[in-house]
Design an enzyme around this catalytic site. Structure first.
Site, mmCIF file in Angstrom:
data_model
loop_
_atom_site.group_PDB
_atom_site.id
_atom_site.type_symbol
_atom_site.label_atom_id
_atom_site.label_comp_id
_atom_site.label_asym_id
_atom_site.label_seq_id
_atom_site.Cartn_x
_atom_site.Cartn_y
_atom_site.Cartn_z
ATOM 1 C CG ASN A 8 -1.741 1.194 1.418
ATOM 2 O OD1 ASN A 8 -1.831 2.033 0.514
ATOM 3 N ND2 ASN A 8 -2.377 1.324 2.577
ATOM 4 C CE LYS A 10 -0.324 3.318 4.770
ATOM 5 N NZ LYS A 10 -0.304 3.456 6.209
ATOM 6 C CG HIS A 95 -5.944 1.899 5.325
ATOM 7 N ND1 HIS A 95 -5.564 2.860 6.230
ATOM 8 C CD2 HIS A 95 -4.890 1.061 5.181
ATOM 9 C CE1 HIS A 95 -4.317 2.601 6.612
ATOM 10 N NE2 HIS A 95 -3.895 1.522 5.997
ATOM 11 C CD GLU A 167 -3.641 -2.578 7.434
ATOM 12 O OE1 GLU A 167 -2.613 -2.914 6.830
ATOM 13 O OE2 GLU A 167 -4.116 -1.436 7.341
#
Ligand code: PGA
Length: 258
Positions: A8, A10, A95, A167
């Site tokens: 990821n 971001k 997320h 997560e």
């Protein structure tokens, strides 16, 4: 079950930088049977990277970081998952940065999971407790809420098309004072997630849903995380932006899971 290694990126790297970085990865990543590698660059880089991957005939997959749940319409500034069809195979959904910075709710995420499935894109649904929730012993309730919240309208056939990423928010490197989660912490939560899935969809389905771990994964801890029972892969933020680290983690996954 496959092992998934997902990077990821971001909100990092320009389109040009993303392409250069992918080129580097293409030279160094050797895929293996049963190993699925995906990268999640910014939305703006997805199209050009998909062309780059197609030209190189690479089996590395693309993953979106987010999308809007409606397929089309008057939603200025948004990109739908329908528009991502043919470009990505996966999308991260929910997320913690989307939940806590952009205020995404379980209702939004329920619609996003459904939209991804409707458009044949595999949602990677992120769940995880904050530091506060953990300290109050609320991890189980939070995981339950987030799973029920996002999947309550998904039937057993479709839930097999979902990947869940555990997560813990307190272990994500962008979190102030992030901590490293121990394999025992993760094993407990993964067990909880599977038992929630079992309660809703039955044992067989609960064992078919891949569960990834994400939060400060690096080449030093990846091996230990990948050997936790029930963990089928890793969602990697910071370390996925360092090519040596990302390539090392892929090599570790090949060794551990072979
Ligand atoms: P991190 O990020 O690996 O930098 O902790 C993981 C994530 O946010 O998905």
């Amino acid at each position: 079950m496959k092992t998934y290694i997902v990077g990821n990126w971001k909100m990092n790297l320009s389109v040009g930088e993303s392409s250069i970085y992918l080129q580097k990865l293409l030279k160094r990543i050797k895929l293996a049977k049963g190993l699925e590698v995906a990268i999640a660059p910014s939305t703006i880089a997805l199209q050009s990277l998909s062309v780059q991957l197609e030209r190189s005939k690479s089996k590395i997959k693309l993953c979106a970081q987010n999308f809007y749940q409606k397929d089309y319409g008057a939603y200025t500034g948004e990109v739908s998952v329908m528009q991502l069809r043919g470009i990505v195979n996966y999308s991260i959904v929910g997320h913690s940065e989307r939940r806590y910075i952009f205020g995404e709710t379980n209702k939004d995420l329920r619609q996003k999971v459904a939209a991804a499935i409707r458009n044949n894109i595999t949602p990677i649904l992120c769940v995880g407790e904050t530091e506060n929730e953990r300290s109050y012993g609320e991890t189980k309730d939070v995981l339950r809420d987030e799973i029920f919240g996002a999947l309550s309208e998904i039937d057993a056939d479709d839930v097999k098309k979902v990947i869940i990423a555990y997560e813990p928010v307190w272990a994500i490197s962008s979190t102030k004072d992030a901590k490293i989660a121990s394999p025992d912490d993760i094993a407990d939560s993964v067990k909880l997630i599977r038992s929630e899935l079992k309660e809703i969809y039955g044992k067989e389905v609960s064992e078919e849903v891949p569960i990834l771990y994400g939060g400060s994964v690096n080449p030093n801890n990846a091996g230990a995380y990948l050997t936790i029972p029930g963990v089928n892969g890793l969602l990697i933020g910071g370390s996925s932006l360092i090519s040596d680290h990302f390539v090392d983690i892929i090599e570790i996954a090949k060794r551990v899971k072979s």
